[in-house]
Design a protein around this motif. Sequence first.
Motif, PDB file in Angstrom:
ATOM      1  N   GLY A  38       0.655  -1.339  -0.087  1.00 54.96           N
ATOM      2  CA  GLY A  38       0.167   0.171  -0.087  1.00 54.96           C
ATOM      3  C   GLY A  38       0.937   1.412  -0.116  1.00 54.96           C
ATOM      4  O   GLY A  38       0.482   2.296  -0.553  1.00 54.96           O
ATOM      5  N   LEU A  39       1.934   1.170   0.468  1.00 59.23           N
ATOM      6  CA  LEU A  39       3.046   2.426   0.606  1.00 59.23           C
ATOM      7  C   LEU A  39       3.372   2.684  -0.778  1.00 59.23           C
ATOM      8  O   LEU A  39       3.684   3.825  -1.117  1.00 59.23           O
ATOM      9  CB  LEU A  39       4.090   2.292   1.687  1.00 59.23           C
ATOM     10  CG  LEU A  39       3.635   1.750   3.070  1.00 59.23           C
ATOM     11  CD1 LEU A  39       5.057   1.994   3.935  1.00 59.23           C
ATOM     12  CD2 LEU A  39       2.434   2.637   3.528  1.00 59.23           C
ATOM     13  N   GLN A  44       1.842   2.087  -3.471  1.00 56.28           N
ATOM     14  CA  GLN A  44       0.783   2.945  -4.161  1.00 56.28           C
ATOM     15  C   GLN A  44       0.647   4.316  -3.609  1.00 56.28           C
ATOM     16  O   GLN A  44       0.411   5.377  -4.460  1.00 56.28           O
ATOM     17  CB  GLN A  44      -0.546   2.082  -4.139  1.00 56.28           C
ATOM     18  CG  GLN A  44      -1.599   2.747  -5.040  1.00 56.28           C
ATOM     19  CD  GLN A  44      -1.267   2.789  -6.391  1.00 56.28           C
ATOM     20  OE1 GLN A  44      -0.887   1.618  -6.998  1.00 56.28           O
ATOM     21  NE2 GLN A  44      -1.433   3.994  -7.114  1.00 56.28           N
ATOM     22  N   MET A  45       0.888   4.546  -2.161  1.00 49.04           N
ATOM     23  CA  MET A  45       0.706   5.743  -1.655  1.00 49.04           C
ATOM     24  C   MET A  45       1.559   6.828  -2.380  1.00 49.04           C
ATOM     25  O   MET A  45       1.312   7.995  -2.633  1.00 49.04           O
ATOM     26  CB  MET A  45       0.579   5.669  -0.252  1.00 49.04           C
ATOM     27  CG  MET A  45       0.524   6.878   0.594  1.00 49.04           C
ATOM     28  SD  MET A  45       0.995   6.873   2.322  1.00 49.04           S
ATOM     29  CE  MET A  45      -0.421   5.803   2.896  1.00 49.04           C
ATOM     30  N   ASP A  54       0.645   7.733  -5.898  1.00 50.64           N
ATOM     31  CA  ASP A  54      -0.494   8.691  -5.915  1.00 50.64           C
ATOM     32  C   ASP A  54      -0.222  10.372  -5.542  1.00 50.64           C
ATOM     33  O   ASP A  54      -0.734  11.259  -5.857  1.00 50.64           O
ATOM     34  CB  ASP A  54      -1.500   8.214  -5.082  1.00 50.64           C
ATOM     35  CG  ASP A  54      -2.270   6.924  -5.554  1.00 50.64           C
ATOM     36  OD1 ASP A  54      -1.985   6.508  -6.923  1.00 50.64           O
ATOM     37  OD2 ASP A  54      -3.022   6.456  -4.919  1.00 50.64           O
ATOM     38  N   VAL A  90       0.058   1.832   6.639  1.00 50.12           N
ATOM     39  CA  VAL A  90      -0.216   3.248   6.147  1.00 50.12           C
ATOM     40  C   VAL A  90      -0.709   4.111   7.126  1.00 50.12           C
ATOM     41  O   VAL A  90      -0.676   5.341   6.884  1.00 50.12           O
ATOM     42  CB  VAL A  90      -1.628   2.845   5.340  1.00 50.12           C
ATOM     43  CG1 VAL A  90      -1.415   1.756   4.360  1.00 50.12           C
ATOM     44  CG2 VAL A  90      -2.873   2.284   6.144  1.00 50.12           C
ATOM     45  N   ASN A 129       1.148   7.718   6.555  1.00 44.58           N
ATOM     46  CA  ASN A 129      -0.004   8.899   6.236  1.00 44.58           C
ATOM     47  C   ASN A 129       0.665  10.045   7.310  1.00 44.58           C
ATOM     48  O   ASN A 129       0.289  11.326   7.130  1.00 44.58           O
ATOM     49  CB  ASN A 129      -1.292   8.727   6.767  1.00 44.58           C
ATOM     50  CG  ASN A 129      -2.239   9.371   6.090  1.00 44.58           C
ATOM     51  OD1 ASN A 129      -2.161   9.767   4.978  1.00 44.58           O
ATOM     52  ND2 ASN A 129      -3.402   9.887   6.806  1.00 44.58           N
ATOM     53  N   LEU A 180       3.276  12.255   5.820  1.00 47.89           N
ATOM     54  CA  LEU A 180       2.991  13.026   4.394  1.00 47.89           C
ATOM     55  C   LEU A 180       2.645  14.471   4.646  1.00 47.89           C
ATOM     56  O   LEU A 180       2.181  15.076   5.764  1.00 47.89           O
ATOM     57  CB  LEU A 180       1.757  12.321   3.825  1.00 47.89           C
ATOM     58  CG  LEU A 180       2.069  11.052   3.501  1.00 47.89           C
ATOM     59  CD1 LEU A 180       0.549  10.440   2.598  1.00 47.89           C
ATOM     60  CD2 LEU A 180       2.858  10.953   2.388  1.00 47.89           C
ATOM     61  N   PHE A 196      -3.901  11.757   3.995  1.00 54.16           N
ATOM     62  CA  PHE A 196      -5.156  11.045   3.248  1.00 54.16           C
ATOM     63  C   PHE A 196      -6.202  11.046   4.405  1.00 54.16           C
ATOM     64  O   PHE A 196      -6.014  10.558   5.527  1.00 54.16           O
ATOM     65  CB  PHE A 196      -4.994   9.902   2.877  1.00 54.16           C
ATOM     66  CG  PHE A 196      -4.120   9.800   1.542  1.00 54.16           C
ATOM     67  CD1 PHE A 196      -4.840  10.408   0.280  1.00 54.16           C
ATOM     68  CD2 PHE A 196      -2.778   9.646   1.366  1.00 54.16           C
ATOM     69  CE1 PHE A 196      -3.810  10.469  -0.920  1.00 54.16           C
ATOM     70  CE2 PHE A 196      -1.893   9.539   0.280  1.00 54.16           C
ATOM     71  CZ  PHE A 196      -2.713  10.078  -0.767  1.00 54.16           C
ATOM     72  N   LYS A 237      -9.716   6.688   2.313  1.00 58.39           N
ATOM     73  CA  LYS A 237      -8.407   6.447   1.470  1.00 58.39           C
ATOM     74  C   LYS A 237      -7.281   5.439   2.044  1.00 58.39           C
ATOM     75  O   LYS A 237      -6.889   4.539   1.217  1.00 58.39           O
ATOM     76  CB  LYS A 237      -7.746   7.663   1.113  1.00 58.39           C
ATOM     77  CG  LYS A 237      -6.540   7.443  -0.065  1.00 58.39           C
ATOM     78  CD  LYS A 237      -7.454   7.184  -1.378  1.00 58.39           C
ATOM     79  CE  LYS A 237      -6.458   7.245  -2.566  1.00 58.39           C
ATOM     80  NZ  LYS A 237      -7.237   6.933  -3.679  1.00 58.39           N
ATOM     81  N   LEU A 238      -7.128   5.468   3.346  1.00 58.67           N
ATOM     82  CA  LEU A 238      -6.004   4.714   3.982  1.00 58.67           C
ATOM     83  C   LEU A 238      -6.781   3.344   4.002  1.00 58.67           C
ATOM     84  O   LEU A 238      -5.792   2.049   3.921  1.00 58.67           O
ATOM     85  CB  LEU A 238      -5.835   5.082   5.575  1.00 58.67           C
ATOM     86  CG  LEU A 238      -5.291   6.313   5.821  1.00 58.67           C
ATOM     87  CD1 LEU A 238      -4.934   6.537   6.956  1.00 58.67           C
ATOM     88  CD2 LEU A 238      -4.069   6.407   4.905  1.00 58.67           C
ATOM     89  N   TYR A 274      -5.489   1.950   0.742  1.00 58.15           N
ATOM     90  CA  TYR A 274      -4.218   1.438   0.628  1.00 58.15           C
ATOM     91  C   TYR A 274      -3.971   0.094   1.439  1.00 58.15           C
ATOM     92  O   TYR A 274      -3.151  -0.711   1.185  1.00 58.15           O
ATOM     93  CB  TYR A 274      -3.110   2.702   1.177  1.00 58.15           C
ATOM     94  CG  TYR A 274      -3.309   3.579   0.060  1.00 58.15           C
ATOM     95  CD1 TYR A 274      -2.905   3.354  -1.078  1.00 58.15           C
ATOM     96  CD2 TYR A 274      -3.454   4.821   0.529  1.00 58.15           C
ATOM     97  CE1 TYR A 274      -2.978   4.822  -2.008  1.00 58.15           C
ATOM     98  CE2 TYR A 274      -3.803   6.007  -0.234  1.00 58.15           C
ATOM     99  CZ  TYR A 274      -3.276   5.763  -1.601  1.00 58.15           C
ATOM    100  OH  TYR A 274      -3.168   6.818  -2.586  1.00 58.15           O
TER     101      TYR A 274
END
Length: 310
Positions: free
Chosen positions: A68-69, A71-72, A75, A107, A111, A114, A118, A122-123, A126
């Motif tokens: 998931g990270l 993809q994060m 994005d 995630v 988050n 960041l 998000f 959304k988390l 992910y």
Amino acid sequence: MKTTATAFAPATVANVAVGFDLLGFPIEGVGDQVTVNRVSKPGVEITSITGTVTTLPLDSNKNTATVGLLQMLKDVNANFGFSVSIEKGIPMSSGMGGSASSSVAAVVAANAVLDQPFPIDKLFHYAMLGEQVASGGLHGDNIAPCLYGGLTLCRSISPADIIKIPAPNGIFCVLVHPDIKVSTAESRAGLRKEVSLKDHVLQTAAFGGLIAGCFQNDLALIQRSFQDIIIEPQRASQIPGFIEAKAAALKTGAIGCAISGSGPSVFAWARTKSDAVAIQSAMLKAFAQKNMKTDSWISPLSQKGAQVIV
């Protein structure tokens, strides 16, 4: 700007007897912890894996905590990356949401570092990417309670539609983990793909009864509804001592007893803490008679999902 964060994500009980792939709740006292550092090098690097399991993939494309990270970062068009350390508190293939816990903790921690965090839905997306790697399918009954906390109904995965179900007042969960492994992917692959109309109706009635019982705080209705007609009969033989442990729990006054997730963990709901202690003892004795080593926990139906702790 925060450049490092550590998140704790709790173990979870999924399915809750009648809610296959839909219902789950977290427990207190056991979970996974993930630390994420924001670094200048793009990509995701796993720097360490410690705890109950240390043989997990170091490849960030294959580890449930880091898929998931990746993809994060994509994005947000990141010009930075993450270094990740994982501390496993949940045994793998235990039916306690171990893959979900790692994914959610990662995630949530990422988050926190960041520039623009998000929202929680959304988390969920992910974290589901990691769960898909672990189990080979998309089901949110571990991810949802681990992330949001409380007894949850995952009505939809995409878009995320997570509904909080009020836990009955004062209920305790007894969770017993026999020391064997049951692969979620293999267990799911072995399930029948078709369900009879009769079983569908019975299971739907039980599901509705459990949900109604929770909203009405009607323990008698919950007890009548705590019957998995479809999945449990197919999985019971994979867990030596389950039938005996369930019988012992119900005889000792449990509201209900069922397999946690795909097993081998088994859980029961108790009306009081003292009832939970007695039920735990009865279940452990039943597994011991089958020469099964076990770990066990007693917890309220926790309202706490994953949280940044550092």
